[in-house]
Design a protein around this motif. Structure first.
Motif: not given
Lengths: 249, 326
Positions: A75, A79, A103, A106, A112-115, B191, B196, B199, B201, B215-216, B219-220, B223, B227
């Motif tokens: 990764r 990047r 994807l 993104l 990606p940390w937006r929920f 969600l 997120f 990613a 999915n 991306l990792d 880690r996804v 998280v 949740i």
């Protein structure tokens, strides 16, 4: 000589008694398509895994954009702008074509940390994904589930996802695999135009495509590069003729 | 409106209409049953985030359910026995639901973080086994820890309070639980469509792809598991409050299995799947439970039919294949 974007320096990888890569030094220069050809079992997949990350060489190093990336994970290299495509399409089959491209966008955005916000409402991601789809000619099937695409369209989507990363170099693992003549002609035209955006390290079995596209060719046999050069040089190389192309070439 | 949306609306309507019907028909116990269904649904919505969106087959969600339950039990027990929770700092227990919920959510999220960090090093059947093993560890720890009742559990005399409500009135407690469920369903819906969610999915379907876009995937998933655990933990706190009792049963692997059955019967990855599954479970438990102690035989038959003939669960059978988001 054009700037070297991606290179391997003497990488060696052994699996027990088998040497899958032996002292491989290759470079990919700006603006070129560098094809790597070789018979089955020559070590092409092992080579790709070491270049893109995921498999650490026993010796030697991989450099990308002037930096030693040998120890960096997949990764991190992605990047930096190293975009790979897979021999067997690695796409989210349940998702739409657009979602697959999103994807990539993104990943390139690194956020990606937006929920709670809808991903489809993110203009910048969507523009990037749609531009990549338009580039490969899949914009009219953006809303289709990926599982419903033809094999040829999936190959194109692989390239589109790579494009969303705004890559500095492409590494393509047999992009023509399984394509009919029409499909591979279309992809050949596309790849030919991509080299201006970023150079392509093209691992390929389809000799028509290699001869049509490659600026330089390296021939891999039993984990060793036996020759590197222009198409004419490779055609004329006696070792290559013997080991790989046969007298027919 | 497509068929799934219509089904969801019908389920929602039924949930809202239950208390009215129960009072009209003179069957107030129905409200307690419905509360039980809503809380189970919430626990299963939590699991569905891990299982449906993230593809993580966790057979240890009873840990989070139980941790949430014990968060309620321990805080309320200290409050009712007038003993400080943390003696040195003179921190008291509490009978306030918002505080209890917060503690339940945080502690179950932490549990999910610890378990996830270790379990996500594996996948497939090993992931199932590790989550199960953690579940058993926590279960036996709770049994052998005498401070909070051990095997006998903890009884709480009066249901905890929520500002502005009288939670002792079944309808009010039901309404509160339903609001929590709806809020979490709304969160789940958002969600799934968020960056997120996209990613996650993809991490379920093609982790190598997620990695090659920078991306990792692990880690996804971690998280998502946190949740998921937090939601199931919140359900645990509510379940303990419904029964005014916490015991190690909430931590048992059978509980993990039941939560998973809710999700599978209803429909893995479907927004209202866990709600339908939990609802059906509670209905069967009530009506068939009257007929036979072995009512779960029928549940087993339904589960078998759903798994064999309707991979999308009951929601899938009614509404057809899942539409892709967007």
């Amino acid at each position: 000589m054009a700037e070297v974007v991606l290179s391997t320096r003497g990488i060696t990888k052994r699996f027990g008694a088998v040497t899958a890569s032996e002292d491989i030094s290759l470079d990919l220069r700006a603006g070129e398509i560098h094809a790597v050809i070789g018979p089955n079992g020559a070590g092409k997949s092992t080579l790709i895994a070491q270049i893109c990350g995921g498999l650490a060489p026993d010796a030697g190093r991989v450099e990308f954009l002037g930096r030693d990336v040998t120890a960096r994970p997949v990764r991190a290299r992605a990047r930096m702008g190293l975009a790979r495509t897979f021999q067997i399409s690695a796409l989210a089959m349940e998702d739409t074509v657009l979602q697959n491209a999103l994807l990539g966008a993104l990943g390139a955005s690194g956020r990606p940390w937006r929920f709670l916000r809808g991903v489809l409402t993110e203009r910048s991601l969507r523009d990037r994904a749609e531009a990549a789809l338009a580039r490969v000619g899949l914009d009219d099937v953006a809303a289709v589930r990926t599982a419903e695409l033809s094999h040829g369209q999936r190959r194109l989507l692989e390239v589109a996802v790579a494009l969303t990363l705004a890559p500095r170099a492409f590494v393509m693992d047999e992009p023509m695999a399984g394509l009919g003549s029409e499909g591979s002609e279309r992809l050949t035209t596309l790849l030919g135009s991509l080299r201006r955006e970023a150079p392509i390290l093209l691992v390929e079995h389809d000799m028509d495509a290699v001869f049509a596209l490659a600026d330089r060719v390296s021939v891999l046999v039993y984990g060793r590069v036996i020759a590197t050069g222009t198409l004419d040089e490779i055609r004329a190389d006696p070792a290559v003729r013997e080991a790989y192309l046969g007298d027919a070439a | 409106m497509n068929r799934e949306a219509m089904l969801n609306a019908a389920v929602l309507l039924a949930l809202v209409a239950v208390p009215g019907w129960a009072l009209w028909a003179g069957e107030p116990f129905t409200i307690t049953l419905a509360t039980r269904a809503v809380i189970f649904a919430l626990a299963a919505v939590g699991l569905n985030i891990a299982l449906g969106l993230g593809g993580m087959v966790s057979l240890g969600h009873a840990v989070y359910f139980g941790v949430g339950g014990y968060a309620m039990g321990i805080l309320a027990w200290h409050a009712q026995s007038y003993t400080p929770l943390v003696e040195a700092l003179a921190i008291p227990g509490t009978k306030s639901m918002p505080v209890i919920w917060l503690v339940a959510v945080i502690s179950s999220a932490l549990a999910a973080l610890v378990i996830g960090v270790l379990a996500l090093r594996t996948s497939g059947v090993y992931f199932i086994m590790i989550t199960l093993a953690f579940g058993q560890m926590v279960y036996f720890f709770a049994i052998s820890w005498p401070a909070y009742g051990g095997e006998d559990g903890l009884s709480i005399y009066v249901r905890n309070g929520f500002p502005g409500l009288n939670t002792l009135v079944p309808v009010q407690f039901y309404g509160l639980c339903l609001m929590v469920l709806l809020a979490v369903l709304a969160l789940n819906w958002r969600l799934a469509r968020s960056p997120f969610g996209l990613a996650l999915n993809a991490a379920r379907q093609v982790p190598q792809r997620v990695e090659t876009v920078g991306l990792d995937p692990t880690r996804v998933k971690l998280v998502a598991l946190v949740i998921s655990g937090a939601v199931t933990g919140l359900a645990g706190a509510l379940f303990a409050d419904l029964n005014r009792f916490v015991s190690t049963t909430m931590l048992s692997w059978q509980m993990s299995g039941e939560i998973m059955v809710f999700v599978i019967i209803g429909g893995v990855g479907r927004l209202f799947g866990p709600v339908v599954g939990a609802g059906l479970y509670v209905i069967l438990e009530h009506f068939l439970g009257d007929l036979s102690d072995y009512w779960q035989v029928f549940l087993g038959l339904i589960l078998l039919a759903v798994v064999l003939f309707g991979r999308g669960g009951l929601v899938g059978i009614v509404a057809g294949r899942a539409r892709t988001h967007g």
